[in-house]
Design an enzyme around this catalytic site. Sequence first.
Site, PDB file in Angstrom:
ATOM      1  CD  GLU A 177      -2.893   1.313   2.288  1.00  0.00           C
ATOM      2  OE1 GLU A 177      -2.952   0.398   3.128  1.00  0.00           O
ATOM      3  OE2 GLU A 177      -3.694   2.271   2.242  1.00  0.00           O
ATOM      4  CG  ASN A 236      -5.057   4.963   0.697  1.00  0.00           C
ATOM      5  OD1 ASN A 236      -5.936   4.267   1.187  1.00  0.00           O
ATOM      6  ND2 ASN A 236      -3.763   4.748   0.913  1.00  0.00           N
ATOM      7  CD  GLU A 268      -5.962   0.396   0.094  1.00  0.00           C
ATOM      8  OE1 GLU A 268      -6.142   1.176   1.052  1.00  0.00           O
ATOM      9  OE2 GLU A 268      -5.125  -0.504   0.110  1.00  0.00           O
ATOM     10  CD  GLU A 355      -6.055  -1.165   6.260  1.00  0.00           C
ATOM     11  OE1 GLU A 355      -5.099  -0.396   6.389  1.00  0.00           O
ATOM     12  OE2 GLU A 355      -7.199  -0.788   5.983  1.00  0.00           O
TER      13      GLU A 355
END
Length: 406
Positions: A177, A236, A268, A355
């Site tokens: 990520e 994101n 995301e 997560e």
Amino acid sequence: MHSLKVLILEDHPFQLMALHQMLNANGVFDVLTAESVESACQTLSRRGRVDIAICDLQMEGADGLALIRHLAESGLAAAVVILSAAEPCVIDSVGVLARQLGLNVLGCVPKPATSLVLHQLLRRYLEQENSTRAPAELPVYPQLLNLTASELAQCKDQWVVHYQPQVNCDGKLVGTEALVRWQHPTLGLLTPAQFFPLIERAGLFDTLTWHVLDQALAFSAQFQTRTGAALPVAVNIAPQLLQRDDFHDQVKAALQRHAVPASALTLEMIETAGSALNEEQLEGLLHLRILGCQLSIDDFGTGVSNVQRLLELPFSELKLPSEFVRGMAQDGRKAAVVAGALIMARRMNLNVVVEGVETLDDLLAIKDLGHPVMQGYFIARPMPGAQLLDWIATRTSAGFKQLATA
Ligand code: C2E
Ligand code: MG
Ligand code: MG
């Protein structure tokens, strides 16, 4: 233990005495006691603010919630401990409420409290006190508050991307990520919480997102040059950006510019209760999915319209947030939430990323429930790209032994 002032609200005389003695045994001698909410309030107004209020819930007359509300409104306790014989889920919910009211909740403890538990709570309080808050923990630095939007935009080169690995249950790296940081020349490394309010205020959120996407794809391409396969990256995206008509064209152009396959990119989306997408925007997202990008719903379950979004939009993945995962090995209710989400995801053909995996216990509890992808401090913290390359090299040669054998 340095001298603390503690209030105990407890209507049971024996338990009150036991708590008092345990506090004394832990070096706390300034102990105020009350057997009802009313007398607790009077004592506080007479003797002033306490460090810790230990609050029972069930009693004759007003219950412990009344004291909690009073403490929240008056600011007369630096921290509270909720101690009760009520069901654990009730005690925890009171803790949630107290936090929402702005109280510093040290712990939610079932009765009877032991001297050890009390000792740990007192230590926690003192640690909080002693940790002279590092500047890095401040929400926003005052010296940044006066920056104009154009001055802020000029700092773009200092917005760097860190990468946090995502691994499967065998410990194999399956993705990363991309998480932005501001590498400030004098203030050091700032996290999103420390500078996003400024970015939002300056209307620079889109600029930031495209900057991160560009860096993440450049890194993925660099990895591809070295290893032959693009590094999967998740970026994101604020939902407002998805709502722009040209969103998918811009993403496609960025993928082409870096020659990264769409399959290496996950977008995301942070859930918000914002307006629904129109047909063209939905079509744009479908184009991206058809192209091969993944679409993930971040922090699943924490917003109001999550499930609705899940049904509306072509998601391929959901991410379970730290709140559900942290401590799930000890909390059957959290484990039930994670298990339920995994079942739902399986039936909907969605990938799951869990997560906030911070401990081996939680990792093992997750492995018991299925085989989701995992991300969290136990595996690795977010790190600069160069460091990630080293991490991958070491992990690959070590064969993820620790995780694989866990
Ligand atoms: P998120 O997307 O849910 O990212 C996960 C956050 O959890 C990250 O915080 C990460 O550092 C943190 N984290 C990872 N493992 C653990 C763990 O084991 N325990 C705990 N307690 N936390 C863990 P970070 O980097 O501070 O980012 C916070 C949020 O800021 C992100 O939440 C995301 O919503 C947003 N964000 C970060 N980078 C970007 C970006 O480039 N663009 C946009 N639009 N939002 C971003
Ligand atoms: Mg995320
Ligand atoms: Mg998340």
